[in-house]
Every structure is written in structure tokens, then in C-alpha cells.
Design a protein around this motif. Structure first.
Motif, PDB file in Angstrom:
ATOM      1  N   TYR A 140     -29.699 -55.157  88.255  1.00 55.63           N
ATOM      2  CA  TYR A 140     -28.592 -55.174  87.305  1.00 55.63           C
ATOM      3  C   TYR A 140     -28.292 -53.759  86.832  1.00 55.63           C
ATOM      4  CZ  TYR A 140     -25.529 -57.108  83.697  1.00 55.63           C
ATOM      5  OH  TYR A 140     -24.430 -57.424  82.930  1.00 55.63           O
ATOM      6  N   SER A 141     -27.052 -53.545  86.437  1.00 60.39           N
ATOM      7  CA  SER A 141     -26.630 -52.224  85.982  1.00 60.39           C
ATOM      8  C   SER A 141     -27.152 -51.942  84.578  1.00 60.39           C
ATOM      9  CB  SER A 141     -25.098 -52.133  85.993  1.00 60.39           C
ATOM     10  OG  SER A 141     -24.546 -53.134  85.153  1.00 60.39           O
ATOM     11  N   TYR A 142     -26.801 -50.783  84.057  1.00 61.15           N
ATOM     12  CA  TYR A 142     -27.283 -50.358  82.739  1.00 61.15           C
ATOM     13  C   TYR A 142     -26.838 -51.352  81.671  1.00 61.15           C
ATOM     14  CZ  TYR A 142     -29.079 -46.867  79.499  1.00 61.15           C
ATOM     15  OH  TYR A 142     -29.828 -46.208  78.565  1.00 61.15           O
ATOM     16  N   GLY A 143     -27.767 -51.804  80.840  1.00 58.61           N
ATOM     17  CA  GLY A 143     -27.454 -52.783  79.805  1.00 58.61           C
ATOM     18  C   GLY A 143     -27.190 -52.138  78.462  1.00 58.61           C
ATOM     19  N   ALA A 144     -26.080 -52.539  77.821  1.00 61.20           N
ATOM     20  CA  ALA A 144     -25.747 -51.917  76.540  1.00 61.20           C
ATOM     21  C   ALA A 144     -25.184 -52.909  75.532  1.00 61.20           C
ATOM     22  CB  ALA A 144     -24.744 -50.782  76.759  1.00 61.20           C
ATOM     23  N   ASN A 145     -25.399 -54.212  75.756  1.00 62.57           N
ATOM     24  CA  ASN A 145     -24.924 -55.199  74.792  1.00 62.57           C
ATOM     25  C   ASN A 145     -25.674 -56.514  74.993  1.00 62.57           C
ATOM     26  OD1 ASN A 145     -23.558 -56.659  76.961  1.00 62.57           O
ATOM     27  ND2 ASN A 145     -22.010 -55.039  76.863  1.00 62.57           N
ATOM     28  N   LEU A 146     -25.334 -57.501  74.182  1.00 66.16           N
ATOM     29  CA  LEU A 146     -26.033 -58.782  74.221  1.00 66.16           C
ATOM     30  C   LEU A 146     -25.844 -59.497  75.554  1.00 66.16           C
ATOM     31  CD1 LEU A 146     -27.680 -60.951  72.728  1.00 66.16           C
ATOM     32  CD2 LEU A 146     -25.510 -61.879  71.863  1.00 66.16           C
ATOM     33  N   ASP A 147     -24.639 -59.421  76.111  1.00 68.05           N
ATOM     34  CA  ASP A 147     -24.388 -60.094  77.387  1.00 68.05           C
ATOM     35  C   ASP A 147     -25.234 -59.484  78.501  1.00 68.05           C
ATOM     36  OD1 ASP A 147     -22.725 -62.059  78.938  1.00 68.05           O
ATOM     37  OD2 ASP A 147     -22.161 -60.228  79.997  1.00 68.05           O
ATOM     38  N   ASP A 148     -25.386 -58.166  78.477  1.00 68.55           N
ATOM     39  CA  ASP A 148     -26.243 -57.507  79.466  1.00 68.55           C
ATOM     40  C   ASP A 148     -27.690 -57.965  79.313  1.00 68.55           C
ATOM     41  OD1 ASP A 148     -24.198 -56.028  80.618  1.00 68.55           O
ATOM     42  OD2 ASP A 148     -24.427 -54.378  79.207  1.00 68.55           O
ATOM     43  N   ALA A 149     -28.127 -58.108  78.072  1.00 63.57           N
ATOM     44  CA  ALA A 149     -29.491 -58.577  77.815  1.00 63.57           C
ATOM     45  C   ALA A 149     -29.680 -59.992  78.364  1.00 63.57           C
ATOM     46  CB  ALA A 149     -29.779 -58.548  76.316  1.00 63.57           C
ATOM     47  N   LYS A 150     -28.645 -60.801  78.250  1.00 66.49           N
ATOM     48  CA  LYS A 150     -28.696 -62.170  78.771  1.00 66.49           C
ATOM     49  C   LYS A 150     -28.803 -62.166  80.287  1.00 66.49           C
ATOM     50  CE  LYS A 150     -26.039 -66.485  78.856  1.00 66.49           C
ATOM     51  NZ  LYS A 150     -24.783 -67.150  78.402  1.00 66.49           N
ATOM     52  N   ARG A 151     -27.996 -61.334  80.932  1.00 59.72           N
ATOM     53  CA  ARG A 151     -28.022 -61.255  82.397  1.00 59.72           C
ATOM     54  C   ARG A 151     -29.396 -60.778  82.889  1.00 59.72           C
ATOM     55  NH1 ARG A 151     -23.842 -63.395  81.417  1.00 59.72           N
ATOM     56  NH2 ARG A 151     -25.316 -65.064  81.824  1.00 59.72           N
ATOM     57  N   LYS A 152     -29.968 -59.810  82.187  1.00 59.37           N
ATOM     58  CA  LYS A 152     -31.278 -59.298  82.588  1.00 59.37           C
ATOM     59  C   LYS A 152     -32.371 -60.336  82.354  1.00 59.37           C
ATOM     60  CE  LYS A 152     -30.563 -54.341  82.358  1.00 59.37           C
ATOM     61  NZ  LYS A 152     -31.134 -53.042  81.976  1.00 59.37           N
ATOM     62  N   LEU A 153     -32.209 -61.124  81.301  1.00 61.50           N
ATOM     63  CA  LEU A 153     -33.189 -62.172  81.014  1.00 61.50           C
ATOM     64  C   LEU A 153     -33.253 -63.173  82.164  1.00 61.50           C
ATOM     65  CD1 LEU A 153     -35.150 -63.577  79.080  1.00 61.50           C
ATOM     66  CD2 LEU A 153     -33.172 -64.701  78.006  1.00 61.50           C
ATOM     67  N   GLU A 154     -32.116 -63.440  82.795  1.00 65.30           N
ATOM     68  CA  GLU A 154     -32.085 -64.376  83.923  1.00 65.30           C
ATOM     69  C   GLU A 154     -32.947 -63.873  85.076  1.00 65.30           C
ATOM     70  OE1 GLU A 154     -27.705 -66.453  83.320  1.00 65.30           O
ATOM     71  OE2 GLU A 154     -27.850 -64.659  84.561  1.00 65.30           O
TER      72      GLU A 154
END
Length: 306
Positions: free
Chosen positions: A261-275
Motif C-alpha cells: 500500500y502507498s503512504y498512509g496519511a488518514n483514517l481511510d489509509d489506516a483502514k486499508r493497511k489494517l486489511e
């Protein structure tokens, strides 16, 4: 019946109605199928994706179709199989309890092997990379020569680790000294707080190397979900479904989410990484660890990823 090699994915709803049709690359396609009954006589390679709680009539039809050689897969399993991550919107604690995976959680051999690999590799890397450590330390210090003796070369922060226990992570400092309560909790590639030296060591992932000490100490592993800042992690626990499942394994210097996954900088990114994190924990294997290591090396060499 001889079927052609092109696979067609057919999604059905709870009542057995065809909702969507895709090819194996998940590209939408048109077809002549109007209902499940139309699937009995075809030379196409089919895979039917169904949702839980289907009616008994639909279940009977799927049973017959599977006898004909058509692959039947539940939607959740399909999501994992084709995308290599977990759809956290449809999982629950009951799903976790019923899962036959998560083998690392109750395999002492796997835990010991992983720990041994972490120790041997971390100590070896520390010895080999000692000149790089010293060079990075000096460069960070020289960036603020007037504060050479007072400015820290290392960044320390409380993170959440195994079973939710907090520990202090150590990294090379890549940002200007600032009050974290004033600035955003998220950092980005173009963050103005990042120093000139910081940009270089971040791009090459050199700033992460001091975490080898965390690995040797036992707070972290080489591979695993990235440890989150304790304040941000506590927020995610309230906002993201089964976020605490990340704490089932030691956090890692790199992980599946970081290479996928690309660089995470918000809640949605955190959700995608959690998956990706939950997928890694569920299907952990030493082969998967090796794949992540090679992908991490590729990212460092070519300057891509997180």
C-alpha cells in the motif's frame, strides 16, 4: 465437457440472482447467463461467488453446480484469495473465533523460529551496517552544527506492541524538533517538518534501522504490522473494526501493508493497511515473510512504497 481456459466470475445475491460478471482480471464483462439454471450447459470455466445466509433453494442449486465441476466460493474467501487482504467491513469477533488459520498464535515452534530468525538477522545487520549508522548519526548532527551536542540524533516515541503493551520505538530523527500536540498526527512524504537529511534517510529507509535494537530487545519483529503511535492507535481502536487484532503479533520494521500500500496519511489509509495486516496475521508463513523482505529490498532500491 471440455471447458476453455478463460475463467468467468459470477457474483450472486442472497436469492441466487446474478449481480455481476467479471473475467479473472476483475474486469466487467457481458454474458448470456440470466440465472443459475443457465450455467449448467456451458464450456466456460466458471467460478460462482455467493454471500452468506443464502436460501436453501439457492444452496441446492449451488450443490448441483459444484457436482458439475463449477467452483463455488463464498464472498469473503474470494476477497481474501483474489486481493490478498481482509475485508474488515464484513468480519467480526465470531469470524475470528471460527477461523482455522492464525496458526502462529498457537504454534510455539513458529514463534521460536521467527524469534531466532529475528535475533540472528538483526545482530548480523547491526554489525554489517555499523559504518552506515555512524555516518547517519554524524550527518544528522551536522545539519544543526550550533546544536551539535544538544540536538538528538534519535527519535523516540511510545508505540503499541504485542497484546497492546506500550514500548519505546527508536528511529533516526528525520524531522525538525517539534511539539507533536501542535502538528498533525499524520506525516506525509512532503511534510515540511522533514529535514534535508531526513528526506534522504526516509527515502532509503535508513531512519528505520535503529529499530533493530527494538527487535533484539524483543519489542518488535523484523516482519509484522507496523507499530502505531499510542495516541493514534487508541483512536483507531474505537474507529476501526477489530483493530486490536493487530496486537496479536509483535509489530515489525516492515510488513505486508508497507509493501502493498502507498503512504498512509488518514483514517481511510489506516483502514486499508489494517486489511493487509490482518491478512498477514491470519496467513502467516515463513515464505510470506521472505516475499515481504524481497519486496522491501526492491522498494528501498527503487525508491518506491512506504
Amino acid at each position: 465437457m471440455i471447458r476453455n481456459s478463460q475463467k468467468t466470475l459470477i457474483f450472486i445475491d442472497f436469492n441466487g440472482n446474478i449481480e455481476a460478471v467479471f473475467n479473472e482480471n476483475l474486469e466487467a464483462k457481458t454474458c448470456a447467463f440470466k440465472s443459475l439454471d443457465d450455467l449448467r450447459e456451458t464450456d466456460e470455466v466458471l467460478e460462482i461467488i455467493y454471500k452468506s445466509f443464502i436460501s436453501s433453494d439457492v444452496l441446492d442449486k449451488l450443490f448441483e453446480l459444484k457436482l458439475l465441476g463449477i467452483n463455488i466460493i463464498e464472498y469473503f474467501d474470494f476477497f481474501e484469495q483474489y486481493q490478498g487482504k481482509i475485508n474488515i467491513d464484513i468480519i467480526s469477533k465470531e469470524w475470528f473465533l471460527k477461523s482455522k488459520e492464525f496458526k502462529l498464535l498457537h504454534s510455539n515452534f513458529s514463534k521460536c523460529f521467527k524469534r531466532s530468525f529475528d535475533l540472528i538477522t538483526s545482530i548480523s545487520l547491526l554489525i554489517l551496517l555499523l559504518p552506515l549508522f555512524l555516518l547517519t548519526y554524524i550527518c544528522i548532527k551536522l545539519e544543526t552544527p550550533k546544536e551539535f551536542f544538544s540536538s538528538p540524533a534519535f527519535f523516540k516515541q511510545k508505540r503499541i506492541g504485542l497484546l497492546g503493551k506500550e514500548f519505546t520505538i527508536i528511529k533516526f530523527r528525520s524531522m525538525k524538533i517539534h511539539d507533536p500536540k501542535i502538528y498533525s498526527k499524520y506525516s506525509s512524504k512532503d511534510d515540511k517538518r522533514i529535514t534535508k537529511v531526513g528526506k534522504i534517510i526516509r527515502k532509503l529507509r535508513i531512519d528505520e534501522l535503529p529499530q533493530l535494537f527494538n527487535v533484539i530487545k524483543g519489542d518488535m519483529s523484523l516482519i509484522g504490522p507496523r507499530p502505531e503511535w499510542n495516541e493514534l492507535g487508541k483512536e483507531y481502536e474505537q474507529l476501526l473494526n477489530l483493530y486490536t487484532l493487530r496486537y496479536a503479533m509483535k509489530p515489525g520494521i516492515t510488513g505486508l501493508a508497507q509493501v502493498m500500500y502507498s503512504y498512509g496519511a488518514n483514517l481511510d489509509d489506516a483502514k486499508r493497511k489494517l486489511e493487509y495486516d490482518i491478512y498477514y496475521i491470519e496467513y502467516f508463513s515463513f515464505l510470506l515473510d521472505l516475499i515481504i523482505i524481497f519486496k522491501t529490498i526492491k522498494i528501498v532500491v527503487f525508491g518506491r512504497g512506504v
